[in-house]
Design an enzyme around this catalytic site. Structure first.
Site, short mmCIF file in Angstrom:
data_model
loop_
_atom_site.label_atom_id
_atom_site.label_comp_id
_atom_site.label_asym_id
_atom_site.label_seq_id
_atom_site.Cartn_x
_atom_site.Cartn_y
_atom_site.Cartn_z
CG PHE A 156 -1.82 1.27 1.17
CD1 PHE A 156 -2.99 1.26 0.44
CD2 PHE A 156 -1.46 2.44 1.83
CE1 PHE A 156 -3.80 2.39 0.35
CE2 PHE A 156 -2.26 3.58 1.76
CZ PHE A 156 -3.44 3.55 1.02
CG ASP A 241 6.01 3.93 1.40
OD1 ASP A 241 6.04 4.72 2.37
OD2 ASP A 241 5.00 3.77 0.70
CE LYS A 270 0.19 7.45 6.29
NZ LYS A 270 -1.00 8.19 5.83
#
Length: 420
Positions: A156, A241, A270
């Site tokens: 994801f 990631d 984030k």
């Protein structure tokens, strides 16, 4: 049911009809691309949030790690307030006085020398993919149009067209084609499959050090070192990631640090914005990021002064190592408590620092049902893939509140088992 060490329910709570009305307004006019729990948050402090009905909840999601440092952290709020009174946006058509200190400090934190600032996590991933292709053509010498990038099953990385093009999640992918070519998928955690997929036109391997959306899937300890070795041997970029796993969540600055691996590119987001503004970045060395030329990539808001000021404050907090150490210590406590639930409504637990994937016995309930029951007890968590729930509390959570959250989960499971 409220933590003895945390805030309690307000005696003068607003009637629940106010909650229903607020949700109805959102449902009537916001696109239905999310299915939130029926709670309307109006404020937050540390690991706790307060809803408009006056009730307080322990936030054990932290906005998917975007709120690693808790809600309303004074250091981050001060940085934002100070910059708000000066200037917030110039565009990259001009220099601003906050971007230089931010990229300098972030590069130092990552042990690299160059930063490409963006806004959202998906933008960081898209930027990393573009950089990898440009590097492949301009440095490695791959023939134009033939570059391929290897990705992992269960990944994801966001929801843009290029990213869902290599997703194997039907919810993210189905109905959104045609898709972007140039990607190959191999099983996550299988270094042999990766080795077999690499060819002379492979320019990068994109990997989550720990797969978050998949349910906090931790690969074998030798997997990331094997990925690094294969990438080095075949002159392929290793792109990590770390948008969810990075910046303290796993008990280290980066999850790659846990196994002594340094990728060519970090993708960050984030927590980099401190839960205040969206901030993301691609971080690497100049021999890779230096392939970009003016005009080839950009963002009006990327590297804006407000984002850079908050990002600098985040990097400064991480530079002390305090939050990484806290996540490691409390993570051991969390893992120990959750493992006690295996066989008592839980079938498996996976943890890395203050990050946990908990597989609920599907005979008891779905993950969504467990999250709804936890919400009733004052704990906010998030389900994924059917019967799995995720816990990712802010790193500022107290040991007592962490124990209390697990206690609530244990009581929910006990009540579900009693119904059988």
């Amino acid at each position: 049911m409220i933590s003895p060490t945390g805030p309690s329910t307000t005696e003068t709570a607003v009637p629940s009809i106010v909650t229903s009305e607020a949700i109805a307004r959102e449902e009537a006019h916001a696109a239905h691309n999310y299915h939130p729990l029926p709670i309307v948050v109006e404020s937050g402090d540390g690991a706790w949030v307060t809803a408009i009905d006056g009730r307080r909840y322990l936030d054990c999601l932290a906005a998917y790690s975007a709120v690693n440092f808790g809600h309303s952290h004074p250091v981050l709020l001060d940085a934002a307030r100070t910059q708000l009174g000066r200037i917030t946006l110039t565009s990259r058509a001009f220099h601003n006085d906050q971007l230089g200190p931010f990229v300098e400090s972030l590069a130092a934190l990552a042990g690299k020398d160059m930063v490409l600032p963006m806004n959202t996590g998906a933008e960081a991933v898209e930027s990393g993919l573009k950089v990898a292709r440009a590097w492949g053509y301009r440095v490695k010498g791959v023939p134009e149009g033939l570059a391929n990038i290897i990705v992992m099953g269960g990944n994801f990385h966001g929801r843009t067209i290029s990213i869902v093009s290599f997703s194997d999640d039907p919810t993210a992918r189905d109905g959104f084609g045609p898709f972007t070519p140039g990607f190959r998928t191999v099983p996550y955690g299988d270094a042999s499959a990766l080795a077999a997929a690499i060819d002379e036109n492979t320019v990068a391997v994109l990997v989550e050090p720990i797969q978050g959306e998949a349910g906090i899937i931790v690969p074998p300890a030798d997997y990331l070192p094997a990925v690094r070795e294969l990438c080095t041997a075949h002159n392929v970029l290793m792109i990590a990631d770390e948008i969810q796993s990075g910046l303290g969540r796993t008990g280290a600055t980066f999850a790659c640090d846990l196994v002594g691996v340094v990728p060519d590119l970090y993708l960050l987001g984030k927590a980099l914005g401190g839960g205040i503004v969206p901030v993301s970045a691609v971080v690497g060395n100049s021999e890779v990021l230096g392939v970009l030329h003016p005009g080839e990539h950009g963002s009006t808001f990327g590297g804006n002064p407000l984002a850079a000021a908050v990002g600098s404050a985040v990097v400064g907090m991480l530079a002390t190592g305090e939050f990484q150490e806290r996540a490691a210590d409390l993570g051991e406590r969390l893992a120990s408590r959750l493992n006690e639930l295996i066989g008592h409504g839980v079938v498996a637990v996976r943890t890395a620092g203050l990050w946990a994937g908990i597989d609920i016995d599907p005979a008891l309930a779905t993950g969504r049902e467990v999250c709804e029951l936890l919400m009733e007890r004052g704990v906010l968590a998030k389900d994924t893939h059917g019967s799995t729930i995720r816990l990712a509390p802010p790193l500022v959570i107290t040991p007592e509140d962490l124990d209390w959250a697990v206690d609530q989960l244990a009581e929910v499971l006990a009540a579900l088992r009693a119904r059988m």
